[in-house]
Design an enzyme around this catalytic site. Structure first.
Site, short mmCIF file in Angstrom:
data_model
loop_
_atom_site.label_atom_id
_atom_site.label_comp_id
_atom_site.label_asym_id
_atom_site.label_seq_id
_atom_site.Cartn_x
_atom_site.Cartn_y
_atom_site.Cartn_z
N GLU A 1 0.84 -1.20 0.00
CA GLU A 1 0.00 0.00 0.00
C GLU A 1 0.87 1.25 0.00
OE1 GLU A 1 -3.92 -1.66 2.33
OE2 GLU A 1 -2.40 -0.67 3.53
N CYS B 1 -0.29 6.17 9.78
CA CYS B 1 0.94 5.48 10.19
C CYS B 1 0.60 4.18 10.91
CB CYS B 1 1.71 6.32 11.19
SG CYS B 1 2.44 7.74 10.47
#
Ligand code: SAH
Ligand code: SF4
Length: 337
Positions: free
Chosen positions: A87, A328
């Protein structure tokens, strides 16, 4: 398997393709770096060369298999030629400046306990082409991007050759020409590689995921801390700064009742003493199956007040991309819909 050209410099394209005229290599490079992903759409090449390109090469070796958008951020899921899934993320700030967050590995071998990527284990390193492909796909989807952070899946300094190569290609003036000052490498603290970056004068910016400046605590959540302890890490940062003289970003994921106390700020203060840093505070982003918690608003505020009182320079990273699981530590190779 056809050879992918997206991660190659013009001279490498020249030797791989061996076109009739050497300047063709630069034309091919320029076209690829302007995000053309079909040889047919390169208008200035002769038919014979295009046929050679079609028969033996591809531009990108990977395929976008999912696109998620959330206001000013987005996430792409990319399937690699061997079916590994990675990703990458697009982040926009209020001024409209766009930053690509790129992956450097399929998975990660570092096993940080609070991180979804680490939890999923390591599959393999990405090639420079597979790193560049992410950038090309993000620009095709979201428009021109000015900044890059190597902060997606994986430990960039564990795949240093492909990382530096990708950075050089993205920097090339004949292509995207993104300055190294607009690229940041984030590492979990591979001290030997930080020193290597300093030695070779690697011009990208450096970010280090510290998360705790207490050895015992850090080891608990980051196994890499056993190999490179805080003393060694600190030494490498001094060495880096003696050669590169650049401010380092210290990333600090705030985890509920783990690293938010007064004493944690004292550890942090001691660790950064004498270094030029900015601390990037990232409240922990929830990820399925991980046994940690995000601190309450009050706990975060209290921590920030302690930083203020200790005169520690910091910024708070807002939870961009959370809805699309693009924040994150939320990137993973699991399929999603
Ligand atoms: N491997 C590199 C770069 C990728 S991780 C590194 O560790 O620096 C990018 C950042 O995400 C790191 O600073 C890491 O500490 C942080 N991170 C990992 N999991 C997180 C989570 N669940 N919530 C918030 N930040 C996380
Ligand atoms: Fe790997 Fe970084 Fe996640 Fe640690 S925080 S497991 S080094 S991606």
């Amino acid at each position: 398997m056809k050879i992918s050209l997206s991660g190659m410099m013009p001279d490498e394209i020249l030797s791989a393709v061996n076109p009739d005229k050497p300047y063709r290599a630069k034309q091919i490079f320029k076209a690829i770096q302007s995000n053309i992903t079909d040889f047919n759409l390169i208008t200035n090449l002769p038919a014979g060369l295009k046929k050679n390109l079609y028969d033996n090469f591809t531009i990108t070796g990977s395929t976008v298999t999912n696109v998620l958008r959330d206001n000013n951020s987005g996430k792409l899921s990319i399937t690699l030629h061997d079916k590994n899934i990675i990703e990458c993320v697009l982040l926009s700030d209020l001024k409209g400046r766009k930053t690509a967050c790129l992956s450097t590995q399929a998975g990660c071998a570092m096993g940080c306990l609070f991180c979804k990527t680490g939890d999923n284990g390591f599959s393999r390193n990405l090639s420079s082409s597979e790193i560049i492909d992410q950038f090309i796909f993000l620009e095709k989807e979201f428009g021109e991007i000015s900044n890059i952070v190597f902060m997606g899946m994986g430990e960039p300094l564990d795949n240093i050759e492909a990382l530096f190569k990708a950075a050089d290609v993205l920097n090339n003036k004949e292509g995207k020409g993104i300055s190294y000052r607009r690229m940041t490498v984030s590492t979990c603290g591979l001290a030997d590689k930080i020193e290597y970056m300093a030695d070779i004068g690697q011009p990208m910016r450096l970010a280090v995921s510290l998360n705790s400046a207490n050895q015992e605590k850090r080891e608990k959540v980051m196994p890499v801390a056993k190999k490179f302890d805080l003393g060694k890490l600190r030494e490498s940062l001094f060495y880096y700064q003696s050669k590169r003289n650049k401010r380092i970003t210290i990333e600090y994921v705030l985890i509920k009742e783990f690293n938010t106390d007064k004493i944690d700020v004292k550890y942090l203060k001691d660790f950064i003493q004498g270094l030029s840093v900015i601390v990037n505070i990232i409240p922990w982003n929830p990820a399925a199956g991980l046994d940690f918690q995000t601190p309450s608003k009050k706990e975060i505020e209290n921590f920030l007040n302690l930083l203020d009182a200790s005169h520690i320079p910091y910024v708070v990273r807002h939870r961009k991309g959370e809805k699309i699981r693009g924040a994150c530590g939320q990137l993973s190779s699991e399929a999603y819909g």
